[in-house]
Each structure stands twice: as C-alpha cells, then as structure tokens.
Design an enzyme around this catalytic site. Structure first.
Site, PDB file in Angstrom:
ATOM      1  N   CYS A 166     -58.511  11.265  37.691  1.00 20.76           N
ATOM      2  CA  CYS A 166     -57.081  11.247  38.035  1.00 20.76           C
ATOM      3  C   CYS A 166     -56.709  12.124  39.225  1.00 20.76           C
ATOM      4  O   CYS A 166     -55.532  12.214  39.564  1.00 20.76           O
ATOM      5  CB  CYS A 166     -56.249  11.612  36.809  1.00 20.76           C
ATOM      6  SG  CYS A 166     -56.498  10.441  35.472  1.00 20.76           S
ATOM      7  N   HIS A 297     -48.647  16.959  36.849  1.00 16.94           N
ATOM      8  CA  HIS A 297     -49.472  15.844  36.371  1.00 16.94           C
ATOM      9  C   HIS A 297     -48.778  15.251  35.135  1.00 16.94           C
ATOM     10  O   HIS A 297     -48.632  14.053  35.043  1.00 16.94           O
ATOM     11  CB  HIS A 297     -50.870  16.350  36.049  1.00 16.94           C
ATOM     12  CG  HIS A 297     -51.870  15.269  35.827  1.00 16.94           C
ATOM     13  ND1 HIS A 297     -52.103  14.271  36.742  1.00 16.94           N
ATOM     14  CD2 HIS A 297     -52.702  15.019  34.774  1.00 16.94           C
ATOM     15  CE1 HIS A 297     -53.029  13.447  36.269  1.00 16.94           C
ATOM     16  NE2 HIS A 297     -53.407  13.882  35.075  1.00 16.94           N
ATOM     17  N   HIS A 334     -48.872   6.162  33.839  1.00 11.64           N
ATOM     18  CA  HIS A 334     -49.926   6.950  34.480  1.00 11.64           C
ATOM     19  C   HIS A 334     -50.790   6.001  35.307  1.00 11.64           C
ATOM     20  O   HIS A 334     -51.499   5.160  34.749  1.00 11.64           O
ATOM     21  CB  HIS A 334     -50.757   7.654  33.414  1.00 11.64           C
ATOM     22  CG  HIS A 334     -51.756   8.637  33.945  1.00 11.64           C
ATOM     23  ND1 HIS A 334     -52.076   8.738  35.279  1.00 11.64           N
ATOM     24  CD2 HIS A 334     -52.510   9.571  33.311  1.00 11.64           C
ATOM     25  CE1 HIS A 334     -52.990   9.685  35.447  1.00 11.64           C
ATOM     26  NE2 HIS A 334     -53.254  10.204  34.257  1.00 11.64           N
TER      27      HIS A 334
END
Lengths: 411, 293
Positions: A166, A297, A334
């Site tokens: 990520c 995040h 996400h």
C-alpha cells in the site's frame, strides 16, 4: 543541486469520481455507500462490498477521453492495453490536460506508477485454461500500466513501476521526486493505477481486514477496510521548467520520508511511520508545528488506526495546536497500491480549498488527540502545509510534505 | 552527500545446467503443461524443496533465497547482521515478474474458491514480500522498495539505492534482483521461448551491497560507483547486458555483478546499460582508479 518540484496537474478516477472535479465533490460531501463489484461475484465472501469502478463505464470514459485529447496521443491503446490500464490512462489524460502540457513537452517526460499487482497475469492465467493467451501476451507483465502510458503518450523519459503493497504509489512519487531533483528529467507523471482484483478481495477477507458494511476510519466501532479501485496521476515538474512554459504550480512537493518498521508482515509498529514522518519534515526543512493537515493512511482496521495515531502523537506530541487529521478511505474505499497517490491528490485539494475532506462515516471518533473533520464539524485548515502518510504490508512506511503555492493562494 | 559510494560486495545465484531445458522439472498444475518448459533454465531449488511442508509454507522461494544470500554477502564483506540492522540500511529489489505468489493466489482462488486463500498465503502474495520479510529477519529499517518492471527492473532498483545514498537516507543499501519461474510465469515464458527458437530465459538472483566508502571495512579496493542516471540511452554507451540466457529483470544487475567479478581494463567512462531498455539507466564505475565496464 536543489531543484524545486511543483505539482502542475492532477487526474483521478474512482468509482464515484470520473474526474478531478467530481473527486473534489466527493471529498466535500463524502462518497456513496459501498456496493457489489461487477468484475466478479463477491457473494461467497464474508465481506461482499467495496468501491469498485465499472469497467464498461470506464471503457466509455476512456474512448471519449482519447478522442478529446487526441492531440497529445502518440498511439492508440490496443483493446488489451485499454483493459489493463484504462484507469491510469484516464487519470493521466486528465492530469496532462490540466497541467496544460502540449505534445512536444509531454514527449520528454518520464513516468512512475505504483500498482498492487498490476498487469493482467490473472486474466492470462484464466485464459491458459480455455484459450490462446496470445491476445494478452504483451500486457501480462506486472508493471504493464507504466509501459502502456509511455507508449500511448509517447513518453521518452525514465519509466519505473513499484509494487510495494500500500505504499506503492508513494514509492512512485518518491522516485519521480528524485528524478526531477537529480536533474535526470524536468517532468514526471507519477501516481498509481489499479484494477479491482478478486484475489485481493479474497485475501483481505481471509485476513478479516474488511468491514461488511462501511469503512469507518478512526472510529471506535471501526472494523476494517473496503477495497476500491481507480487511478490518480500527478504531473511533477521542476519549478523553472514549469514557470518557463507558463504553468501555475498547484503545490510543492518538498519532502519525502521512507522507513521500515521491521516488525511484522501484517501488523504495523508505529516506530517506522514516526521515522518516515520525521524524515519527510527534515527534508522539507519543516518542523512538526508547521503542519496544518495530515492525510492519514486510515484504513479503519483496528491495528492500523491505533498504530498510526500513536506515531502521530510521537511526532506532534508537544506541538499545539495539533494539525487536523483525516482519512478519505471512508469516501473512496482503500485503493491499495494506488491509495497513496489518490490521497496525495486529496491533500493538494485540501490545501487549495482550505477544507479537509469530510469523514461522513465516522460517528464515534477514537480519542486520537487530533481534530477530525467529521460531518458538521469545522473542517477549515489554518495554514498551507500538509503531510500525506501511507503504510503497507511488511512494515513499509512513506510520508510526504506538500506546500500550497502563493500563486494558488492568490487565485 | 560527498562521500564516495562503493560496491562492497556482490554475489549471484545462476542455473547450473548448460541445457536450455530442465528435463523432469516438475510441471506445475493448473494446466501449465501445454507448452512445456523448453527454453527455461531454473535455479537449483533442492534445498527449498527439501524443507518440511510446514516450514516451506511459511517461506517463499525468493524470500528464502534472498535471506540466505544476505547472510552469504555479509560473510563476503566481513560484516555482521548488526552492521546492517537499523534505519541507515535500505533494501530494494528489482524483478520483471516479481513474486509468483501474487499470481498463485489467483489460481488457488479459481480452483478452490475463497477457502483456497488463507491469511498466511495472502500476506506472502505481494511483490515486496521478499524484501519485507528479510527486513524483519535482519532488522533493516531504512527504505524498502520492490521495483517490478521490464528488463530495466534491477537497474531501476540500483537507481533507487543510489538516490537513497546520495540524499543521505542510507549509509548502506542492499540491491537484489531476481526472477523466479513458477506458474503462470513459467508457462508464459515457455510460450514466448517456443515462439522464438534459441530464446532461453533463466532464473537468477543477484545481490549487491552499496555503501559509503567511509564505512567500508575491506582488505582491498572495491569498485566505486561513480554515477547512476536515468534517461534515454545514448549512442556512446556500450551495451554489456547481452547474454546467451535472458535473465529478464535481473539482467542489468547481473551485468554489473559480472563486470566487477571479472575485472578487465576498459575505456574511461565506459557505461553499462541495457540496449532493449526503453528508458536507459547509465551506470558508471571505477575500479582501482581505472574506469571499467
């Protein structure tokens, strides 16, 4: 030599935002509720919902964009290339147009893309069992998006693709930042491009990291993430080159931090992110007290949000007032490898508008010690400097510093 | 940073067979036998394959080999694990196809449904898993990236390392390059090799350590890395990457490894680059004050 790096254009596609203007609205109002992916049947999974783009709709958008921006194209994408990198192509065409790059200037640019798995190896593997793989043979490599963008846009500068979980697209941004600062090139297209992938959907279900209903970052009741897909591309440009062609910088990218916490593959430790943030501040020659907004995040998994809040307290602990923090994953889902890039775009937009993106899904906020832009709360960002953080599997951490340009302020 | 950057160690694992075909190599399941494996060369995976199933399930081939090669490189350079632990050491990998686990997880999903995807296997199914897992093993806390790219992957990884050393993020960086052929990558490559007679693809893993000269503890002179730059290939650059076997994304670092392992005088300013690379990486070395390629 310190060459200053400006952001002069941005392009985005997510499920709810076919372009940057729509994305600005999503950030101001929150996204629509999650839905079922049309790429595969998710009913067998524990958590079935996400923020998937619709490939057919994306294909129509890409057709229109290729016609609209024909003057900058060096080649048309093949059907397989379009299927593989439609999201990235759409975001890149939007970014290039908004940056005002003409074809000749664009040809000298490089490109760096972050991606979760990239390419079409999954489709290739499926075809192996049923048909000839020839049609996909040229686009199966994991990093195909960057090559496809380079061919279609005729880019002749450095090309690189990152797949670091990520933090992938922040890795791509850091590479682009380094190429411009080192003088290798004046313009880089950088960001992330991903397609909704059933294996990722299955894997995060197996990890019990996905919520069944909604993604609620920094909420006491948070229970996981929801996967989305899309792309975000930023045009990074050396300051003098940008000014020479009359471009107006949207923001400066002034610092990058990169650190690994060496703790666990799937469980973050705050020390790595703390070091990444401190590095980014040091490179930007900024102090924690200079930061007005942090785009986190914020996956809404129980472990991530606690670790991230602890890292933020370690960096900003003694500074008052503390910056506003938020996560946009409750609005977009996400986007995995692309998340860092799309959230960098969100951070630049927050600096431009002066408002942090609203967190409509967070109703019972976790006590982090930082103000959150919840529905109905004051979302104004006081200053002009922001931070973007990403964490990835394996304890990978990245942080960057963005600064609003005076010209943008005046406008 | 003004400190000179040296290549303080370099090791490579390559296929030992001279034959382009590895007879009897177990073909993967999932319909991968249609094209056979002619045209592929495999590393010796005997040690990995001999591990108990339970232990093997907690490793991946690239991770297991990289971990072992880091230990070997430490021995070669006279460093201990504590020398590379901490935030001043980085780790970066370059590979064209990356980790096969990324694709294997899809195949398992197709064949077994959601129950075929478990948390441990999925956590291993990222291209950055080998570097992340090794960073945990060796407590490396600097930047860790996985470049997954075309033929230029390993030199792009070298460029990242160069960036980190030059901007002061790191004192040491381990640069790894590898290709690991399991399905469906092996099938894809076998298909490509069959379409072009004489084309042979080889697995490999290469590991190079870059470090600041002031930190190095070495008995003899090490090659100096003078410059790594990205851009268009230039006519004056000499191609050094053309080998009988195509090691794909590992090719560039392998060429660098070969250059410093078998030193030969070369013209001043000679460069290493891959001619097929769409964005050339120019690498300039010096050895005992003499430029070499």
């Amino acid at each position: 030599m310190d060459r200053r790096v400006a952001i002069t254009g941005m392009g985005v596609i997510t499920r709810d935002a076919p372009d940057l203007d729509a994305f600005r609205q999503v950030l101001g109002q929150g996204g629509n509720p999650p839905g079922l992916p049309c790429q595969f049947d998710s009913t067998a999974f524990r958590s079935k919902l996400g923020y998937p783009t619709d490939p057919e709709k994306t294909a129509r958008l890409l057709d229109a964009a290729l016609r609209r921006h024909g003057e900058v194209l060096a080649a048309q994408p093949s059907d397989a290339e379009a299927a593989c990198a439609a999201n990235g192509l759409l975001a890149a065409l939007d970014a290039v147009a908004r940056a005002g790059l003409d074809a000749a200037t664009l040809r000298g640019a490089g490109c760096a893309i972050g991606t979760t798995s990239g390419g079409m190896m999954d489709s290739f593997a499926d075809l192996m069992e049923t048909d000839s793989p020839d049609a996909l043979a040229q686009v199966v490599a994991p990093a195909s998006a960057v090559d496809i963008l380079a061919r279609v846009l005729g880019l002749s500068g450095p090309l690189c693709s990152f797949s670091c979980a990520c933090i992938s697209s922040l890795a791509a941004l850091s590479y682009a930042f380094a190429r411009i600062r080192s003088g290798d090139v004046d313009i880089m297209l950088a960001g992330g491009s991903d397609r909704m992938r059933e294996a990722d959907f299955a894997g995060f279900n197996a990890l019990r990291a996905m919520d069944r209903d909604s993604c609620r970052p920094f909420d006491e009741t948070r229970n996981g993430m929801m996967i989305g897909d899309g792309a975000a591309i930023l045009v990074l440009e050396e300051e003098q080159a940008a000014r020479a062609r009359g471009a107006t910088p949207l923001a400066w990218l002034s610092g990058m931090g990169l650190a690994t916490d060496s703790h666990h593959i799937t469980s973050p430790n705050p020390h790595g992110l703390t070091r990444a943030m401190q590095q980014a501040l040091a490179q930007a020659r900024r102090a924690p007290g200079d930061i007005d907004y942090v785009n986190c995040h914020g996956t809404a998994t129980p472990l991530n949000d606690v670790a991230e809040a602890e890292a933020l307290r370690a960096v900003f602990g003694s500074h008052r007032p503390r910056p506003m923090i938020s996560s946009t994953k409750g609005s977009t889902g996400h986007l995995l490898g692309t998340a860092g890039a799309i959230e960098t775009v969100a951070t630049v937009l927050a600096l431009q508008t002066g408002d942090a993106p609203v967190m409509t899904t967070t109703h019972t906020p976790l006590e982090t010690g930082f103000p959150l832009p919840l529905s109905g709360a004051d979302r104004r960002i006081g200053g002009r400097i922001a931070m973007k953080n990403s964490l990835g599997f394996g304890g990978l951490n990245a942080s960057l510093i963005l600064e609003r340009c005076p010209e943008t302020e005046a406008r | 940073m003004s400190d000179t950057i040296i290549i303080s160690g370099s090791i490579a694992d390559l296929p030992q067979t001279a034959s382009p075909t590895v007879a009897g190599y177990p073909a993967a399941t999932d319909g991968q036998t249609a094209f056979g494996f002619s045209g592929l060369q495999f590393l010796d995976h005997t040690d990995f394959d001999a591990l108990p199933a339970r232990q093997r399930g907690r490793l991946t081939r690239p991770y297991a080999r990289l971990s072992q090669m880091i230990s070997r490189l430490l021995a070669q350079t006279g460093l201990s694990p504590s020398d590379i632990a901490g935030q001043r050491t980085g780790l970066v990998s370059g590979s064209m196809f990356g980790c096969s686990q990324v694709y294997e997880i899809h195949a398992r999903l197709r064949h077994l449904g959601p129950r075929g995807v478990d948390a441990i296997r999925f956590a291993q199914a990222t291209h950055s898993y080998p570097i992340s897992a090794c960073a945990i093993d060796f407590q490396i806390q600097g930047p860790c990236f996985a470049v997954v790219n075309t033929q230029a992957a390993s030199l792009q990884a070298l460029l990242c390392a160069w960036d980190w050393l030059r901007d002061g993020r790191c004192d040491r960086v381990l640069v790894a390059a590898y290709e690991d052929f399991t399905a469906p990558v092996s099938t894809h490559l076998a298909h490509r090799a069959r379409a072009t007679p004489g084309l042979v693809f080889g697995e490999s893993m290469v590991l190079v350590m870059l470090e600041r000269d002031s930190l190095a503890t070495r008995a003899k002179s090490a090659p100096v890395l003078l410059d790594v730059a990205a851009g268009q290939p230039t006519d004056s650059a000499r191609a050094c990457g053309t080998m009988a076997v195509d090691h794909l994304g590992a090719e560039g670092l392998l060429a660098l490894h070969r250059s410093i392992s078998i030193p030969e005088p070369a013209p001043d300013g000679a460069q290493i680059r891959l001619p097929a690379c769409p964005a050339g990486i120019a690498v300039t070395l010096a050895f005992n004050a003499m430029e070499l390629c």
